[in-house]
Design an enzyme around this catalytic site. Structure first.
Site, short mmCIF file in Angstrom:
data_model
loop_
_atom_site.label_atom_id
_atom_site.label_comp_id
_atom_site.label_asym_id
_atom_site.label_seq_id
_atom_site.Cartn_x
_atom_site.Cartn_y
_atom_site.Cartn_z
N LYS A 186 63.63 -31.90 36.76
CA LYS A 186 63.20 -33.07 35.98
C LYS A 186 63.17 -34.29 36.88
O LYS A 186 64.18 -34.68 37.45
CB LYS A 186 64.10 -33.34 34.78
CG LYS A 186 63.39 -34.32 33.84
CD LYS A 186 64.28 -35.07 32.88
CE LYS A 186 64.97 -36.27 33.45
NZ LYS A 186 64.07 -37.43 33.75
N GLU A 260 75.71 -35.11 43.05
CA GLU A 260 75.70 -36.10 44.13
C GLU A 260 75.58 -37.44 43.42
O GLU A 260 74.53 -37.78 42.89
CB GLU A 260 74.54 -35.82 45.07
CG GLU A 260 74.77 -36.36 46.45
CD GLU A 260 74.10 -37.70 46.63
OE1 GLU A 260 74.73 -38.71 46.25
OE2 GLU A 260 72.96 -37.71 47.13
N CYS A 295 72.91 -44.55 47.29
CA CYS A 295 74.29 -44.13 47.03
C CYS A 295 75.13 -44.28 48.31
O CYS A 295 76.33 -44.42 48.25
CB CYS A 295 74.31 -42.69 46.53
SG CYS A 295 73.22 -41.60 47.45
N GLU A 397 79.65 -49.90 41.59
CA GLU A 397 78.40 -49.68 42.33
C GLU A 397 77.34 -50.61 41.75
O GLU A 397 76.93 -50.46 40.60
CB GLU A 397 77.95 -48.22 42.19
CG GLU A 397 76.70 -47.94 42.99
CD GLU A 397 76.26 -46.47 42.94
OE1 GLU A 397 76.14 -45.93 41.83
OE2 GLU A 397 76.03 -45.90 44.02
P1 NAI Z 1 70.87 -42.06 35.73
O1 NAI Z 1 72.00 -41.29 36.28
O2 NAI Z 1 70.89 -42.42 34.29
O3 NAI Z 1 69.50 -41.23 35.97
C1 NAI Z 1 69.35 -40.21 36.92
C2 NAI Z 1 68.56 -39.05 36.32
O4 NAI Z 1 69.31 -38.51 35.23
C3 NAI Z 1 67.20 -39.43 35.71
O5 NAI Z 1 66.28 -38.38 35.93
C4 NAI Z 1 67.50 -39.55 34.24
O6 NAI Z 1 66.38 -39.31 33.42
C5 NAI Z 1 68.53 -38.45 34.05
N1 NAI Z 1 69.41 -38.64 32.89
C6 NAI Z 1 69.85 -39.80 32.35
N2 NAI Z 1 70.63 -39.56 31.28
C7 NAI Z 1 70.69 -38.21 31.14
C8 NAI Z 1 71.34 -37.35 30.20
N3 NAI Z 1 72.08 -37.82 29.19
N4 NAI Z 1 71.20 -36.01 30.36
C9 NAI Z 1 70.45 -35.51 31.36
N5 NAI Z 1 69.81 -36.28 32.27
C10 NAI Z 1 69.92 -37.62 32.15
O7 NAI Z 1 70.66 -43.36 36.61
P2 NAI Z 1 69.94 -44.74 36.21
O8 NAI Z 1 70.15 -45.04 34.76
O9 NAI Z 1 68.55 -44.66 36.67
O10 NAI Z 1 70.76 -45.78 37.11
C11 NAI Z 1 72.01 -46.26 36.68
C12 NAI Z 1 72.98 -46.38 37.82
O11 NAI Z 1 73.23 -45.09 38.36
C13 NAI Z 1 72.53 -47.20 39.02
O12 NAI Z 1 72.78 -48.56 38.84
C14 NAI Z 1 73.37 -46.63 40.11
O13 NAI Z 1 74.64 -47.22 40.10
C15 NAI Z 1 73.51 -45.17 39.74
N6 NAI Z 1 72.56 -44.30 40.48
C16 NAI Z 1 73.01 -43.57 41.53
C17 NAI Z 1 72.13 -42.80 42.25
C18 NAI Z 1 72.56 -41.98 43.42
O14 NAI Z 1 71.76 -41.66 44.28
N7 NAI Z 1 73.79 -41.56 43.51
C19 NAI Z 1 70.70 -42.75 41.95
C20 NAI Z 1 70.34 -43.52 40.79
C21 NAI Z 1 71.25 -44.26 40.11
#
Ligand code: NAI
Ligand code: MG
Length: 500
Positions: A186, A260, A295, A397
């Site tokens: 996804k 991750e 990250c 973060e």
């Molecule tokens: P997120 O963790 O919500 O989204 C990442 C992925 O997970 C997206 O594809 C999203 O559609 C999916 N997702 C979201 N909720 C889900 C659920 N309940 N069940 C299954 N899949 C789900 O990240 P978001 O909202 O874009 O960013 C929020 C914060 O997360 C950022 O401010 C940052 O701190 C952190 N982040 C960390 C990342 C990393 O590389 N470690 C990458 C992106 C965000």
């Protein structure tokens, strides 16, 4: 499948880019769509299907049907297909770079093009690893032959974020497929177009159903994927908060999970390292040219007290010289934040720093309210000094270009503060003293410590976090073996009675 589908502008309307299920480009069963925006201009650029549970099920069933054939394909033949994909991707790097720059707001020269180039290299690297899915023999004695096989798990469900979308997508695709699994991936709702382009190239070479790429929202499409009973392995990159949801879903069915997650990584600068090349490295480590939406960002800067002001002077000169602007402009160093929600979140942290009487703004601040930069989600690189390691600014973060600078006197103190975090993804140590550097590198609780450099991950190095930064490793042969295969042991008694 038409290879021109990605680039064809729909006359009079936004172009529409479909998902990949079972070798075909499809819409959501519901027919609903989401709009993808260029965050540098706040203009819509495309529509994508708004996938949901029924689409997830179609994709998982397709991957399930493709699994027996793919898993029994001779590994080096699978590798050969990945190598052909690498070559086809190399021919489309520029198109991929522009797509990623447009949808993420990441500057094309400093970020999107290097990322697109790395994607082709990821396919090349894993294509070459297919022959390394080796087992072991166990010396139990002459009467027995005991050996292990590295077998794929089945259908892998992977969910990725938007910050380095094609790099992260490629890492899941290559490692899962090389090991003989089939995949349902996804993409992030904010940055699906580059991933769909990579999928389109892959589909020219792969049997239908081996790779499926879904678009949609987290709860609507990611949730059902994490919970699908046929999915045998979950691999997630994103926030720690959603990582916990994924791990709970995995616990329900006892499926292995790799996570991750986030970071709040320390950069420790010793008193002998008040030099220009170190400042460049700290800027690179902070990922200012990716708006620090990484990250791995070294977002807590621990400066020895003797060089505190002098180092910050140099950092100010070099960082404020970076050019913020249109992601597609070759002259741009720093692009825009991904979306309005993240933009507001980053501004909230800056605002908090500005309102604290005990924080000193070194440079930066809130984004301009008018002028060209106000047309997009542009956040200005910002540094707060004299911060304390227990502030929200220093603990959470931010995922934006906000760096906190904290002074230290004794090495032990620096290490204690560096480790005083629930994250443990990356760290940076800067000094000419090799003893101090390695002592500190060994004492830091994180999965990756760089000494005297602030670079990105390299293929072949196992990447992943300590503590709440995650579980499991990716980017390497070992990562693929640990995260995308399961070991089977076969033990054969060689002392069976002779017949006849
Ligand atoms: P997120 O963790 O919500 O989204 C990442 C992925 O997970 C997206 O594809 C999203 O559609 C999916 N997702 C979201 N909720 C889900 C659920 N309940 N069940 C299954 N899949 C789900 O990240 P978001 O909202 O874009 O960013 C929020 C914060 O997360 C950022 O401010 C940052 O701190 C952190 N982040 C960390 C990342 C990393 O590389 N470690 C990458 C992106 C965000
Ligand atoms: Mg979220």
């Amino acid at each position: 499948m038409s290879t021109t589908e990605q680039t064809r502008p729909a006359t009079g309307a936004l172009r529409h880019v479909r998902m990949l299920i079972d070798g075909k480009r499809v819409d959501a069963v519901s027919g609903q769509v989401l709009t993808v925006e260029n965050p540098g201009r706040r203009t819509p650029i495309a529509t994508i299907p708004r996938g949901a549970a029924e689409d997830v099920d179609r994709a998982v069933q397709a991957a399930h049907r493709a699994f027996p054939g793919w898993s029994r394909t001779v590994p080096r033949q699978r590798g050969r297909l990945l190598l052909r994909i690498a070559e086809a991707l190399e021919a489309r790097i520029e198109e991929l770079a522009r797509t990623v720059a447009e949808e993420t707001g990441n500057a094309i020269r400093t970020q999107a093009r290097p990322e697109a180039t790395l994607v082709a290299d990821i396919f090349r690297y894993f294509g070459g690893l297919a022959g390394e899915l080796k087992g072991e023999t166990i010396p139990l004695g002459e009467h027995v032959l005991s050996y292990t096989r590295r077998e794929p798990l089945g259908v892998v469900g992977a969910i990725i974020p938007w910050n380095a979308p094609v790099l992260l997508g490629a890492l899941k695709m290559t490692a899962a497929l090389c090991a003989g699994n089939t995949l349902v991936l996804k993409a992030a709702e904010d940055a699906p177009l580059g991933v769909l382009l990579v999928a389109e190239v892959c589909q020219e070479f792969l049997p239908p159903g081996v790779l499926n790429v879904l678009t949609g929202l987290g709860e609507e499409a990611g949730g059902p994927l994490a919970e699908h009973p046929i999915v045998r392995k979950l691999s997630f990159t994103g926030s720690t908060e959603v990582g916990k949801i994924i791990m709970r879903a995995a616990a329900e069915r006892i499926v292995p999970v790799s996570l991750e997650l986030g970071g709040k990584s320390p950069a420790i600068v010793y008193q002998d390292a008040d030099e220009d090349w170190v400042v460049d490295g700290v800027i690179a480590g902070m990922r200012f040219t990716r708006q620090s939406q990484s990250c791995t960002a070294g977002s807590r800067l621990f400066l020895h007290q003797d060089i505190f002001d002098s180092f910050l002077d140099k950092l100010t000169k070099k960082t404020t010289a970076l050019k913020l602007g249109d992601p597609l402009d070759e002259a741009t160093d720093i692009g825009s934040i991904i979306n309005e929600k993240q933009f507001r979140k980053v501004c909230g942290y800056v605002d908090e720093g500005l309102h604290r009487k005990d924080a000193r703004l070194v440079f930066g601040g809130l984004p301009p309210a008018d002028g060209p930069l106000s047309k997009g989600y542009f956040a200005i690189p910002t540094v707060f000094a004299d911060t304390s390691n227990d502030w929200r600014l220093a603990r959470e973060e931010i995922f934006g270009p906000v760096l906190v600078a904290i002074p230290w006197k004794d090495e032990e103190d620096a290490i204690r503060m560096a480790n005083d975090s629930h994250y443990g993804l990356a760290a940076y140590v800067w000094t000419h003293e090799i003893g101090s550097a390695l002592r500190t590198a060994h004492a830091i609780e994180s999965g990756w410590v760089q000494v005297n450099q602030g670079l990105g991950q390299s293929l072949g190095h196992s990447y992943g976090g300590y503590k709440q930064s995650g579980i499991g490793r990716e980017f390497s042969l070992e990562g693929m073996l640990d995260s995308f295969t399961q070991r089977k042991n076969v033990t054969v008694n060689l002392n069976t009675p002779r017949r006849g």
